[in-house]
Design an enzyme around this catalytic site. Structure first.
Site, PDB file in Angstrom:
ATOM      1  CB  SER A   1      44.300  49.663  48.784  1.00 14.21           C
ATOM      2  OG  SER A   1      43.600  48.803  47.919  1.00 14.21           O
TER       3      SER A   1
ATOM      4  CE  LYS B   1      43.145  40.244  45.333  1.00 14.07           C
ATOM      5  NZ  LYS B   1      42.867  41.631  45.077  1.00 14.07           N
TER       6      LYS B   1
ATOM      7  CB  THR C   1      43.585  43.226  48.313  1.00 12.49           C
ATOM      8  OG1 THR C   1      44.206  42.348  47.439  1.00 12.49           O
ATOM      9  CG2 THR C   1      42.740  42.480  49.275  1.00 12.49           C
TER      10      THR C   1
ATOM     11  N   GLY D   1      40.970  35.416  54.378  1.00 13.27           N
ATOM     12  CA  GLY D   1      41.138  36.423  53.345  1.00 13.27           C
ATOM     13  C   GLY D   1      42.444  37.152  53.582  1.00 13.27           C
TER      14      GLY D   1
ATOM     15  CB  CYS E   1      39.812  51.922  46.792  1.00  8.86           C
ATOM     16  SG  CYS E   1      41.505  51.279  46.825  1.00  8.86           S
TER      17      CYS E   1
END
Length: 180
Positions: free
Chosen positions: A132, A41, A9, A53, A167
C-alpha cells in the site's frame, strides 16, 4: 455485510554498491483497525543468500513463500529460474490461482518482483517496492539513490519511514535484512 479487506504492508528492496537491503513495515490492518503492528514480512532463506518480502494476504503469501523456497532448493539457488517457475506454477495450478499476494525476492545480484498474473520483473533502477505504501517508498528511494551517499540499508529504511508518514497502512516498525 461485505468482505472485510485486510490491508497492510510496504516492502522495499534496494541494491547499491554491492549491498542489497530489503525492509518491511510491521502493520496489519483489518478493515479500519490496526490488528497487529509487529508482523515480520521480510526474511532470509537459502542459508541467508536470498531475501524475500511479501505484501497481501498473509496466508497466501506464506503459501507462495513456501513454494518459492521449494523452487530455490530445486534450482540450487538460481533466483531467476526459481522466480519464473513459481510464476508459471502460480498461473497454472488451480489451487494457487486465487492467491492474493506479491513477492519481492533478491540475491546479491538482482531484485525481482513475482506476481500472480505470471510476471517476473527486474527493476530498471535497482529499487523495487510493493504494498500500500510502495509508491511512496519507491519515489523516496529513487531520490536517495540519485542524491545521497546513503547505503542500500539506509535508503531502504529511510524510504520506508517516509511511506509510513504518508500511508495509513504502513507503520514505523521496520524489519531490515541485508546481503553483502
Amino acid at each position: 455485510m461485505g468482505k472485510v479487506e485486510i490491508r497492510s504492508t510496504t516492502v522495499i528492496a534496494v541494491k547499491k554498491d554491492g549491498q542489497v537491503a530489503m525492509s518491511g513495515d510491521g502493520q496489519v490492518t483489518l478493515g479500519d483497525t490496526v490488528c497487529k503492528g509487529n508482523a515480520r514480512k521480510v526474511r532470509k532463506i537459502y542459508n541467508g543468500k536470498i531475501l524475500t518480502g511479501f505484501a497481501g494476504s498473509v496466508a497466501d503469501a506464506f503459501t507462495l513463500l513456501d513454494k518459492f523456497e521449494e523452487k530455490v532448493k530445486e534450482f540450487n539457488g538460481d533466483l531467476t529460474r526459481s522466480a519464473v517457475e513459481l510464476a508459471k506454477m502460480w498461473r497454472t495450478e488451480r489451487s494457487l490461482q486465487k492467491l492474493e499476494a506479491m513477492l519481492i525476492v533478491a540475491d546479491k545480484n538482482k531484485i525481482l518482483l513475482i506476481s500472480g498474473d505470471g510476471n517476473v520483473i527486474e527493476p530498471e533502477n535497482d529499487v523495487l517496492a510493493i504494498g500500500s505504501g510502495g509508491n511512496y517508498a519507491y519515489s523516496a528511494a529513487l531520490a536517495y539513490l540519485e542524491s545521497s551517499s546513503y547505503s542500500a540499508r539506509e535508503i531502504a529504511e529511510k524510504s520506508l519511514k517516509i511511506a509510513g508518514n504518508i500511508c495509513i497502512y504502513t507503520n514505523h516498525n521496520i524489519t531490515t535484512e541485508v546481503l553483502e
